[in-house]
Design an enzyme around this catalytic site. Structure first.
Site, PDB file in Angstrom:
ATOM      1  N   GLY A 568     -25.428   4.073 -11.052  1.00 54.10           N
ATOM      2  CA  GLY A 568     -25.525   3.442 -12.347  1.00 54.10           C
ATOM      3  C   GLY A 568     -24.241   3.502 -13.147  1.00 54.10           C
ATOM      4  N   ASP A 682     -28.393  18.378 -15.197  1.00 55.99           N
ATOM      5  CA  ASP A 682     -28.784  17.469 -14.105  1.00 55.99           C
ATOM      6  C   ASP A 682     -28.620  18.149 -12.752  1.00 55.99           C
ATOM      7  OD1 ASP A 682     -29.882  15.104 -13.257  1.00 55.99           O
ATOM      8  OD2 ASP A 682     -27.964  14.067 -13.071  1.00 55.99           O
TER       9      ASP A 682
END
Length: 910
Positions: A568, A682
């Site tokens: 992304g 993350d």
């Protein structure tokens, strides 16, 4: 219509060949060729118009050619190719203090017919000096000192009739000093040259008598520390302009010529460390006479006034006379009158056995190492004064010194800044007291006056640590501080460097000839797009600013062959830096949601992270509207690749435990040791990379959040991370995810324990080789529902990876399951810290008979059937937003209606 076509065609031609409309085409082509083989060129060396774009270090004439290229201290590296001859209008070439500039000088440099200054001080050039330099008839300054040149001094240099400054010192030159012979030129022809600086080479043979004549205008003759033999030629006495003569540290013999007494301008003579004997030219001793008012009966040696009678008079007339380490013998007699300039007579290590000092004689005399002192003499002339070191440093200017961080230094005006620094070397100072603050203050004031009068952006200058080195040079540390900001740009550094390399700065009387060797200046402002609302240049430490051109070059123009990942954020490319180092370059796609200010924050954060279990940031690029991060290249890809079999690497239990420990140590470092502490946000198997030895490295800080001390404990923020929304049946589920701490989602209070939750999910991946969510089943819930602690392996054989379930230490598996379950407790307060996690994994390893401190490379083989694996970074590695949702997409009601939500995959706006 035809007229319009012609005009349009003209516009196209001007656009296509715009260099011809501004910068001279030939000059641009030559400079572009040099740029292509040099590294670390200035970031603004871009585009087709150096003159119109004001390339750093390049000056342009009215004809749009380059008369002046001053690139001192630009941190350049590479070689000077023959393309340099294309700069036909070049008058000044200064590449000084670029230690990475190496290789031989091309013979083509002789084609620069307008060159007046060739200055290459303190570089790394080698090979012979090309004879073609003799073709540069306009040359005034030739400074090649402090390189690695070898071979002989080219006789062709004698053809340079306009030469003023010739400095070949501190190289590895050998052979004899060339003089003219018929049609062959030599250095004796340089009647307009004021400086012969040849010290610290390997020159041999005799000093040619032909070298000197009354036609010479020489003021500095520096031949120290060579391998010269024979006697000092009497023709030296014909050069009436001489001020400094250094012949020390050779193998010279015989007497000092008597006519040196006529050199009335000499204020420094050093003939120490040779093998001079104690006879005159005729092998006889005769009494001295008064010459030019100097030294009426000053000394006698071996029953003779002065060793050479007339000959040695001039030696003792100069402010400092050095005759140590020779073979002078007999009795030393001092007279009552002497030169008012004389300060020191150094006769160390000779054969003087008696000394008579007459009344009124105050000159300092050193006789250490002579028989008169070796026999137990305790007189003051039998000690060596400590002149080699001093604690002097420039005091502050009526202010209080401040404590500076980030490698900055407090200036004399008490400002924190990054100074341009280096060492000043004075080859023949005429004073001996290196503790005299007044002397150094006069030097500092002269430096400041010179910089200011030439418009340099200098706030202050500091001098410190005066030292007499082994070559009897006075060495001083110099720091130059910027004015108006805390760093110099390249233009400022170039200007100051050029003033030191081309001798624009003239020291006060008494310091003598000097040279300057600059330290590398690592604090140039980064190449930074200031038009993108990005704030100031990032405060970076240990990370390099790359230009777009450098990145383009090392990725082969972002070729598909070098593309190793996509997500992304954009794409990841494999790159090769000029030093051969492999890097992974994360390139933001056009229209990325991250602004310049966020990019700056990320860079500043990443540049402070240094740990063996964390992927290192090598550098960044914010140029041409591009945002790119340059990481170290990790050869074996992500843990996800190995767990899924994509990499072809087989992970046994030992290897999995070592990976778990390495990853835990990396996260612990972020929490407890990074400055400031960092919450990763993350943690997942795609962001744990494996190097060539299968050491785990934590990667991707795209979502990281620094923790300031007031915020330690929790940070209120928007929810981000890799989350686990289950999409409606009609929509394709692109990724199986499930790492986000549910407490973080519910409270929006981010703590270190959120990373601990994600790490617990990661441990379950290592145990099961399954993604967190498979076919709607969440691994944490599956383990909790299936486990039975009364059975071996907690009844999890059907869930565990067969490699794990079949290992010989089932209790170690159970202990790791216990740890994983503690990490994914619903309340963060009930979870361990990452420090506790590291200790527990170490205990698990010891329980399994493994040493947690053993290198990963010593464990059992991890190689299975190795597959072809060109892309070590998968489509998810190194990307913050790799899931089905974009980071800014709002959660639609239809996405979740009637579905179970374990966590959310988008930002939550409250």
């Amino acid at each position: 219509m035809c007229w319009r076509i012609h005009i349009s065609l003209l516009v196209v031609l001007v656009q296509a060949f715009g260099i011809a409309a501004f910068t001279n085409t030939d000059d641009f082509v030559a400079l572009k060729s040099l740029k292509d083989v040099w590294n670390n060129v200035p970031p603004n060396w871009d585009g087709a118009d150096p003159c119109g774009s004001d390339w750093d270090g390049i000056s342009c004439s009215n004809s749009a050619s380059f008369p002046c290229t001053t690139l001192a201290s630009f941190n350049l590296s590479g070689q000077l190719s023959s393309d340099i001859e294309g700069l036909s209008e070049l008058q000044t070439l200064d590449l000084s203090y670029n230690k990475g500039m190496t290789g031989a000088l091309p013979s083509a440099i002789g084609n620069l017919k307008k060159l007046s200054s060739l200055i290459l001080v303190g570089c790394g050039f080698s090979g012979p000096i090309p004879p073609s330099i003799g073709s540069l008839q306009q040359l005034v300054y030739l400074s090649l000192n402090s390189n690695n040149f070898v071979g002989e001094i080219p006789p062709s240099i004698g053809s340079l009739s306009n030469l003023y400054w010739l400095d070949l010192a501190d190289n590895k030159l050998s052979g004899t000093i060339p003089v003219s012979n018929g049609s062959t030129p030599g250095l004796d022809m340089l009647i307009n040259t004021k400086h012969f600086h040849f010290g610290r080479n390997q020159l041999s043979g005799e000093i040619p008598s032909q070298l000197f004549s009354s036609n010479l205008t020489l003021i500095h003759l520096l031949l120290e520390n060579n391998q010269l033999t024979g006697s000092i030629p009497s023709s030296l006495g014909f050069v009436q302009t001489l001020e400094v003569v250094r012949l020390d540290r050779n193998s010279l013999t015989g007497p000092v010529p008597r006519n040196l007494n006529s050199l009335t301008s000499v204020h420094e003579l050093d003939v120490s460390n040779n093998s001079f004997d104690a006879t005159d030219d005729n092998g006889k001793y005769t009494h001295s006479r008064t010459t030019s008012g100097f030294l009426v009966q000053p000394f006698s040696i071996a029953n003779c006034v002065l060793r050479y009678c007339n000959n040695l008079n001039p030696v003792f007339r100069f402010p400092i006379s050095a005759l140590k380490n020779n073979r002078i013998n007999g009795t030393l007699n001092t007279g009552s009158s002497h030169s008012s300039q004389l300060q020191l007579i150094d006769l160390q290590n000779n054969f003087i056995d008696a000394f008579t000092q007459r009344a009124g004689y105050s000159v300092q005399i050193i006789l250490v190492g002579n028989p008169i002192c070796d026999e137990g003499g305790t007189d003051n002339y039998c000690t060596v004064p400590d002149q080699s070191n001093s604690s002097y440093s420039t005091p502050t200017e009526n202010c209080t010194t401040v404590s500076c961080g980030s490698d900055k230094v407090s200036s004399p005006t008490c400002q924190c800044a990054y100074p341009y620094s280096g060492n000043l070397f004075f080859r023949a100072p005429s004073f001996s007291n290196y503790g005299n603050a007044t002397v150094f203050e006069s030097l500092r004031q002269k430096l400041m006056t010179t910089f200011k009068s030439h418009g340099q952006p200098v706030d202050s200058v500091s001098l410190s640590n005066p030292t007499k080195n082994v070559d009897r040079y006075l060495e001083l540390n110099l720091q130059v501080f910027p004015s108006g900001q805390d760093y110099f740009n390249r233009t400022g550094i170039s200007g100051i460097g050029f003033m030191m390399s081309n001798q624009t700065f003239k020291p006060p009387p008494g310091f003598g000839p000097f040279y300057f060797i600059a330290n590398t200046y690592p604090n140039f402002p980064a190449s930074w797009d200031r038009t993108a609302n990005s704030g100031g240049v990032p405060e970076i430490k240990g990370a390099k600013s790359f230009s777009f051109e450098e990145i383009r070059r090392c990725t082969n123009n972002f070729s598909e062959m070098n593309e190793i990942g996509i997500g992304g954020y954009g794409k990841v490319y494999r790159g090769t830096l000029p030093n051969g180092k492999l890097v992974a370059i994360k390139r933001s796609q056009k229209g990325s949601n991250q602004g310049g200010l966020e990019f700056k924050t990320e860079i500043e954060l990443l540049s402070r992270v240094h740990h063996r279990n964390v992927v290192s940031l090598v550098g960044f690029c914010f140029d041409h509207g591009e945002q790119m991060l340059v990481y170290e290249y990790i050869t074996n890809g992500s843990l996800k690749d190995s767990l899924t079999g994509r990499s072809g690497i087989r992970l046994d239990w030992t290897r999995r435990l070592r990976i778990a420990l390495g990853a835990a140590r990396g996260v612990q470092y972020l929490h407890d040791q990074a400055n400031p502490p960092i919450i990763h946000r993350d943690i997942k198997s795609n962001n744990i990379l494996l190097d060539e030895k299968m050491n785990a490295k934590v990667a991707d800080f795209g979502l990281s959040k620094p923790m300031g001390e007031p915020e330690r404990g929790h940070v209120t923020t928007q929810v981000k991370g890799t989350m686990c929304v289950l999409l409606p049946k009609k929509k394709k589920k692109k990724k199986n995810q499930g790492y986000l701490d549910p407490e973080y989602y519910m409270t929006q209070e981010l703590t270190e324990k959120s990373d601990v939750y994600s790490f617990g999910v990661l441990l379950f991946e290592l145990l099961t080789s399954r993604s967190p969510i498979v076919k709607g089943k969440y691994i944490v819930r599956e383990v909790k529902q299936a486990m039975d602690k009364t059975k071996e392996l907690y009844n999890l054989e059907d869930i565990l990876d067969p490699i794990v379930a079949s290992n010989m230490a089932p209790r170690s598996v159970e202990k790791l399951v216990d740890l994983a379950l503690r990490c994914v407790q619903e309340l963060g307060a009930n979870r361990p810290t990452m420090s506790d996690v590291v200790k527990e994994i170490e205990n698990v390893m010891e329980f399994a008979g493994l040493n947690p401190n053993t290198s990963a490379s010593t464990s059992d083989s991890y190689e299975g059937v190795k597959k072809e694996f060109d892309h070590p970074y998968t489509n998810e590695s190194l990307f913050a937003y790799s899931g089905a949702f974009s980071p800014t997409r709002k959660l639609e009601e239809s996405d979740v209606k009637g579905r179970q939500i374990c966590t959310i995959v988008v930002e939550v706006f409250v």
